[in-house]
Design an enzyme around this catalytic site. Sequence first.
Site, PDB file in Angstrom:
ATOM      1  N   ASP A  14       4.541  31.320  -8.630  1.00 15.70           N
ATOM      2  CA  ASP A  14       4.833  32.436  -8.037  1.00 15.70           C
ATOM      3  C   ASP A  14       3.437  32.735  -7.250  1.00 15.70           C
ATOM      4  O   ASP A  14       2.330  32.144  -7.595  1.00 15.70           O
ATOM      5  CB  ASP A  14       5.129  33.538  -9.077  1.00 15.70           C
ATOM      6  CG  ASP A  14       5.042  34.933  -8.549  1.00 15.70           C
ATOM      7  OD1 ASP A  14       5.738  35.191  -7.522  1.00 15.70           O
ATOM      8  OD2 ASP A  14       4.526  35.666  -9.087  1.00 15.70           O
ATOM      9  N   ASP A  16       2.029  36.219  -5.816  1.00 18.38           N
ATOM     10  CA  ASP A  16       1.502  37.702  -6.028  1.00 18.38           C
ATOM     11  C   ASP A  16       1.311  37.868  -7.549  1.00 18.38           C
ATOM     12  O   ASP A  16       2.484  37.581  -8.316  1.00 18.38           O
ATOM     13  CB  ASP A  16       2.264  38.977  -5.325  1.00 18.38           C
ATOM     14  CG  ASP A  16       1.453  40.218  -5.827  1.00 18.38           C
ATOM     15  OD1 ASP A  16       0.256  40.075  -5.993  1.00 18.38           O
ATOM     16  OD2 ASP A  16       2.203  40.964  -5.907  1.00 18.38           O
TER      17      ASP A  16
HETATM   18 MG   LIG Z   1       4.369  37.874  -9.112  1.00 16.36          MG
END
Ligand SMILES: [Mg+2]
Length: 248
Positions: A14, A16
């Site tokens: 992932d 962010d």
């Molecule tokens: Mg995230």
Amino acid sequence: MLGLPDGTRACLFDLDGVLTDTASVHAAAWKQMFDEYLRVRAEREGAEFRPFDVTSDYGPYVDGKPRLAGTDSFLRSRGIELPAGGPDDAPDAETVFALATRKNDLVQDKIVTVGVEVYPGSVRYLHAVKEAGLAAAVVSSSANAEQVLRVAGLIELIDHRVDGVTAKERGLPGKPAPDTFLAAAADLGVGKDQAVVFEDALAGVASGKAGGFGFVVGVDRLGHADALREHGADVVVSDLAELLEAGR
Ligand SMILES: [Mg+2]
């Protein structure tokens, strides 16, 4: 070396909260967009201007939600109901779509002008992943993932990307559905039992679990390690560099 099961061939990150700290950029963009609108509205109605509060409004109404849902959810919390509108609305139109578009424009501006913070432990880990000959992919719901990776200086370390733009093109449902992670593994030609998911969100670890991946690493940036485990993380770390130490 990497603190992962033997036979791992790909790491699906992932973006962010795992590789970059872009949450503060998003929060600032939400506040600027909502405050501009709330101020105009208050002046028009002769009411008191009550600004968007990053502490009490960000978490419950907008964090982690798609742009349109976040916009609508916060406005409703202030008793404001706007027409949904559409992607062709003028930027100053009084619709949910127009406000959401303005927020996105602000995020893109800030990514360029303010820049993007990367987690140093994650950069070390990415280098170790590449040195070990594993594939590295980013799987993000953000439509700005490519730009964020460029600004953060990480683009060269990433072999493949499934983001908000590609998900829309390919009709893939977003997290917590496992489809974007499964697509990334398939694109890399790696079985899901040979791929590891790295996620900081509860919806994200749930997506790794639902996809039946070999291993799910929960990255705890908020002090919710137990909840990450309950949602499907096999191991929880507060920084990816901890895996390098564990793997020694
Ligand atoms: Mg995230």
